[in-house]
Design a protein around this motif. Structure first.
Motif, mmCIF file in Angstrom:
data_model
loop_
_atom_site.group_PDB
_atom_site.id
_atom_site.type_symbol
_atom_site.label_atom_id
_atom_site.label_comp_id
_atom_site.label_asym_id
_atom_site.label_seq_id
_atom_site.Cartn_x
_atom_site.Cartn_y
_atom_site.Cartn_z
ATOM 1 N N GLU A 115 -15.290 -8.063 3.285
ATOM 2 C CA GLU A 115 -14.067 -8.843 3.109
ATOM 3 C C GLU A 115 -12.938 -7.960 2.597
ATOM 4 O OE1 GLU A 115 -14.271 -11.023 -0.498
ATOM 5 O OE2 GLU A 115 -12.671 -12.405 0.002
ATOM 6 N N ILE A 116 -11.748 -8.143 3.173
ATOM 7 C CA ILE A 116 -10.538 -7.622 2.522
ATOM 8 C C ILE A 116 -9.692 -8.869 2.288
ATOM 9 C CG2 ILE A 116 -8.444 -6.225 2.736
ATOM 10 C CD1 ILE A 116 -10.766 -4.358 2.759
ATOM 11 N N ASP A 117 -9.425 -9.167 1.031
ATOM 12 C CA ASP A 117 -8.647 -10.360 0.693
ATOM 13 C C ASP A 117 -7.256 -9.895 0.273
ATOM 14 O OD1 ASP A 117 -7.378 -12.388 -0.662
ATOM 15 O OD2 ASP A 117 -9.119 -12.982 -1.867
ATOM 16 N N PRO A 118 -6.277 -9.990 1.200
ATOM 17 C CA PRO A 118 -4.953 -9.425 0.908
ATOM 18 C C PRO A 118 -4.136 -10.295 -0.041
ATOM 19 C CG PRO A 118 -5.004 -10.339 3.125
ATOM 20 C CD PRO A 118 -6.351 -10.591 2.538
ATOM 21 N N ILE A 119 -4.638 -11.507 -0.323
ATOM 22 C CA ILE A 119 -3.896 -12.369 -1.248
ATOM 23 C C ILE A 119 -4.271 -12.026 -2.693
ATOM 24 C CG2 ILE A 119 -3.426 -14.782 -1.900
ATOM 25 C CD1 ILE A 119 -3.554 -15.385 0.999
ATOM 26 N N ASN A 120 -5.596 -11.858 -2.900
ATOM 27 C CA ASN A 120 -6.054 -11.537 -4.256
ATOM 28 C C ASN A 120 -6.287 -10.043 -4.467
ATOM 29 O OD1 ASN A 120 -6.248 -14.245 -5.443
ATOM 30 N ND2 ASN A 120 -7.686 -14.588 -3.753
ATOM 31 N N PHE A 121 -5.986 -9.227 -3.436
ATOM 32 C CA PHE A 121 -6.128 -7.765 -3.547
ATOM 33 C C PHE A 121 -7.579 -7.375 -3.884
ATOM 34 C CE2 PHE A 121 -1.583 -6.076 -4.071
ATOM 35 C CZ PHE A 121 -1.033 -7.175 -3.420
ATOM 36 N N ALA A 138 -8.517 -0.882 4.081
ATOM 37 C CA ALA A 138 -7.527 -1.458 3.152
ATOM 38 C C ALA A 138 -6.117 -1.196 3.674
ATOM 39 C CB ALA A 138 -7.708 -0.861 1.756
ATOM 40 N N GLU A 139 -5.907 -0.015 4.216
ATOM 41 C CA GLU A 139 -4.568 0.342 4.716
ATOM 42 C C GLU A 139 -4.124 -0.558 5.861
ATOM 43 O OE1 GLU A 139 -3.858 4.505 5.493
ATOM 44 O OE2 GLU A 139 -4.344 4.985 3.402
ATOM 45 N N ARG A 140 -5.080 -1.049 6.648
ATOM 46 C CA ARG A 140 -4.716 -1.958 7.747
ATOM 47 C C ARG A 140 -4.072 -3.236 7.214
ATOM 48 N NH1 ARG A 140 -7.283 -4.214 11.719
ATOM 49 N NH2 ARG A 140 -9.104 -4.861 10.540
ATOM 50 N N PHE A 141 -4.344 -3.534 5.943
ATOM 51 C CA PHE A 141 -3.759 -4.725 5.312
ATOM 52 C C PHE A 141 -2.594 -4.359 4.394
ATOM 53 C CE2 PHE A 141 -7.969 -5.887 6.598
ATOM 54 C CZ PHE A 141 -7.920 -7.240 6.915
ATOM 55 N N GLY A 142 -2.131 -3.109 4.488
ATOM 56 C CA GLY A 142 -1.032 -2.668 3.628
ATOM 57 C C GLY A 142 -1.470 -2.483 2.185
ATOM 58 N N LEU A 143 -2.764 -2.204 1.983
ATOM 59 C CA LEU A 143 -3.303 -2.042 0.623
ATOM 60 C C LEU A 143 -3.963 -0.672 0.480
ATOM 61 C CD1 LEU A 143 -4.989 -5.569 0.396
ATOM 62 C CD2 LEU A 143 -2.824 -4.885 -0.653
ATOM 63 N N SER A 144 -4.274 -0.304 -0.767
ATOM 64 C CA SER A 144 -4.960 0.980 -0.994
ATOM 65 C C SER A 144 -6.159 0.789 -1.910
ATOM 66 C CB SER A 144 -4.033 1.999 -1.678
ATOM 67 O OG SER A 144 -3.064 2.469 -0.784
ATOM 68 N N TYR A 145 -7.188 1.602 -1.669
ATOM 69 C CA TYR A 145 -8.303 1.737 -2.604
ATOM 70 C C TYR A 145 -8.178 3.159 -3.159
ATOM 71 C CZ TYR A 145 -12.968 2.222 -4.508
ATOM 72 O OH TYR A 145 -14.017 2.451 -5.366
ATOM 73 N N ARG A 228 -11.156 -3.893 -6.739
ATOM 74 C CA ARG A 228 -9.724 -4.183 -6.865
ATOM 75 C C ARG A 228 -8.956 -3.258 -5.931
ATOM 76 N NH1 ARG A 228 -5.376 -2.718 -10.334
ATOM 77 N NH2 ARG A 228 -6.501 -0.977 -11.276
ATOM 78 N N LEU A 229 -8.074 -3.838 -5.157
ATOM 79 C CA LEU A 229 -7.178 -3.040 -4.318
ATOM 80 C C LEU A 229 -5.783 -3.095 -4.923
ATOM 81 C CD1 LEU A 229 -8.375 -4.325 -0.810
ATOM 82 C CD2 LEU A 229 -9.122 -2.264 -2.024
#
Ligand code: FAD
Length: 474
Positions: A115-121, A138-145, A228-229
């Motif tokens: 799961e990547i949850d872009p709302i709760n990071f 994570a980057e596909r969702f505009g997020l980073s690990y 956490r992202l």
């Protein structure tokens, strides 16, 4: 001979119950998940550490699910068979090394990003996911690990958690521990437990998740991680290189930079390391200097330029002989690649004994001076590289081949560890205790703390089967 599996200790395991264990495992796991061919099991028997014991496992297990892990552990627990959890085997302390007669449990086939949850990071992953693959997803969702050990392209998230891996961006973004919210773990007796939470805050109970992070496979097997992202980290505004004629000046510059700003990367390589990298992959690095500092700022626009300017002026005040900005991203990437290749390049010079000391950044100049003095005193080649901004250095001894030289290397290693403790530092900044650093643990922690660690382990693992010879003795 005691053949009752429920009352045997690990020392009492017999050949007959080895075959019983394999027979029971064969009933539960699919045949491809159990390897007993010694030619293959040997390739799962050690990590990247040198100079530590490597045993011959009874079998390698390749579970595909939490259920597989749970059933296998229940059997191992009943028969008192040691189990060595394993990710990619890139560890540097012998933590994943097989023990004679053990089951090496490789989590490398549990590779789902659930799961990547872009709302709760939040990301939820299986333990065998490679760090790099999680970053990319994570980057596909505009997020980073953020956690990024230099081994990020081949080490697993489970192994990173079990070692609380550090890396290049810790200086600004922290270590693996800072990104672990919750864990699904399988206890030594096969019980599945869910620890931690999915929320930003939470104080129920003791922090058992935190206890598992960095426990090096001695308390439980991690089968799922809730991580956490953060919002996608900015691309570095620039990369600055400063070269020094003395390790002490470099250390002084690091102390001053750490006091004045927060670069997103602050890495070091000494002349021996630079020469080794240049020999392996010629890229025009000059090794006629004592050491190189690489700094990055990921602050936006003007702020990034100002931060690099500040670092430049500090380096110049600390007697850097040359300071320059990488002209383009290609050059910047090449410099970081050189840093990531440091260990491999030194390994090409011979067998190495790699250290992982960490001191407060205010003491890094003294630590660097001490490493130089040790190298000179024992006539050894020691290449030093590491995460300067964290005070985390990897003095790497190229092992002499003669007996006197080998003994000198052991003394030098112990002296560097001892010096780090004396400077208010630690025996291991990020690689872990495993087998390599076990004998130094009481010097840093004291007998009472080591005893308490053993009691905690016994509470998690009463039969002492999980990675039993590592980290702490019974
Ligand atoms: C070239 C190179 C560069 C490196 N750079 C860094 C760096 O910058 N920073 C850093 O911190 N480390 C670094 N390392 C060390 C290593 O990559 C890390 O320790 C990494 O976290 C280990 O991950 P792994 O998947 O290879 O785990 P392994 O080596 O397989 O195992 C490491 C430990 O974790 C335990 N373990 C593994 N998986 C699990 C699980 N699912 N459940 C419970 N226990 C488990 C094992 O029993 C063992 O004790 C580097 C190594 C190399 C070879």
């Amino acid at each position: 001979m005691n053949n009752d599996p429920s009352t045997q200790t690990t020392n009492e395991v017999t050949h007959s119950n080895h075959s019983d264990v394999l027979a029971e495992l064969a009933q539960l796991l699919d045949p491809a998940s159990i390897i007993t061919d010694p030619d293959i099991t040997s390739s799962y028997s050690s990590d990247h550490a040198t100079g530590v014991a490597v045993g011959k496992p009874l079998a390698v297990l390749l579970p595909k699910s939490t259920e597989d892990v749970s059933r296998s552990l229940a059997i191992a627990h009943r028969y008192n068979i040691p189990v060595v959890p394993r990710g990619a085997g890139s560890g540097l302390a012998g933590g994943a090394n097989a023990i004679d007669g053990s089951l090496v449990m490789s989590l490398a086939r549990m590779t789902k990003i659930l799961e990547i949850d872009p709302i709760n990071f939040i990301a939820t992953v299986e333990p065998g996911v490679i760090n790099k693959d999680l970053k990319a997803e994570a980057e596909r969702f505009g997020l980073s690990y953020p956690p990024d050990p230099a081994s990020f392209s081949f080490s697993t998230v489970g192994g990173n958690i079990a070692t609380n891996a550090g890396g290049l961006c810790c200086v600004k973004y922290g270590v693996t521990r800072d990104y672990v919210l919750g864990l699904e773990v399988v206890m030594a007796d096969g019980t599945v437990m869910n620890l931690g939470r999915r929320t930003k805050k939470g104080v129920a109970g003791l922090d058992l998740t935190g206890l598992i992070v960095g426990s090096e496979g001695t308390l439980a097997v991690i089968t799922k991680a809730t991580l956490r992202l953060v919002r996608q980290l900015p691309k570095p505004a620039g990369t600055l290189v400063a070269v020094f004629n003395s390790l002490t000046s470099l250390g002084e510059a690091i102390t001053e930079i750490s006091k004045s700003c927060t670069p997103s990367l602050l890495e070091v390589m000494d002349d021996t390391t630079l020469a080794a990298v240049e020999k392996m992959t010629p890229m025009g690095l000059h090794s006629s200097i004592a050491a190189m500092l690489i700094a990055q700022s990921d602050l936006d626009g003007e702020a990034g330029v100002a931060e690099l300017d500040l670092i430049k002026s500090i380096a110049e005040r600390s007697q850097a002989t040359e300071v320059y900005l990488a002209t383009d991203t290609y050059e910047a990437d090449a410099l970081l690649q050189a840093r990531r290749l440091a260990l491999r390049a030194l390994e090409r010079l011979g067998k190495v004994l790699l250290d992982d000391v960490c001191v407060p950044t205010s003491r890094i100049a003294e630590m660097m001076a001490e490493i130089s003095a040790v190298a000179e005193r024992y006539s050894l080649t020691i290449g030093t590289f590491g995460h300067g901004g964290d005070g985390n250095l990897h003095p790497t001894i190229v092992m002499p081949t003669d007996d006197a030289g080998k003994a000198a290397a052991e003394h030098a290693f112990s002296e560097m560890v001892g010096r780090a403790i004396a400077l208010g530092g630690t025996i291991s900044g990020e690689h872990g205790v495993g087998l390599l650093k076990k004998r130094y643990q009481d010097i840093e922690l004291g007998d009472h703390q080591v005893k308490l660690i053993a009691e905690v382990k016994r509470a998690f693992d009463p039969n002492w089967i999980l990675n039993p010879t590592k980290l702490v003795d019974q």
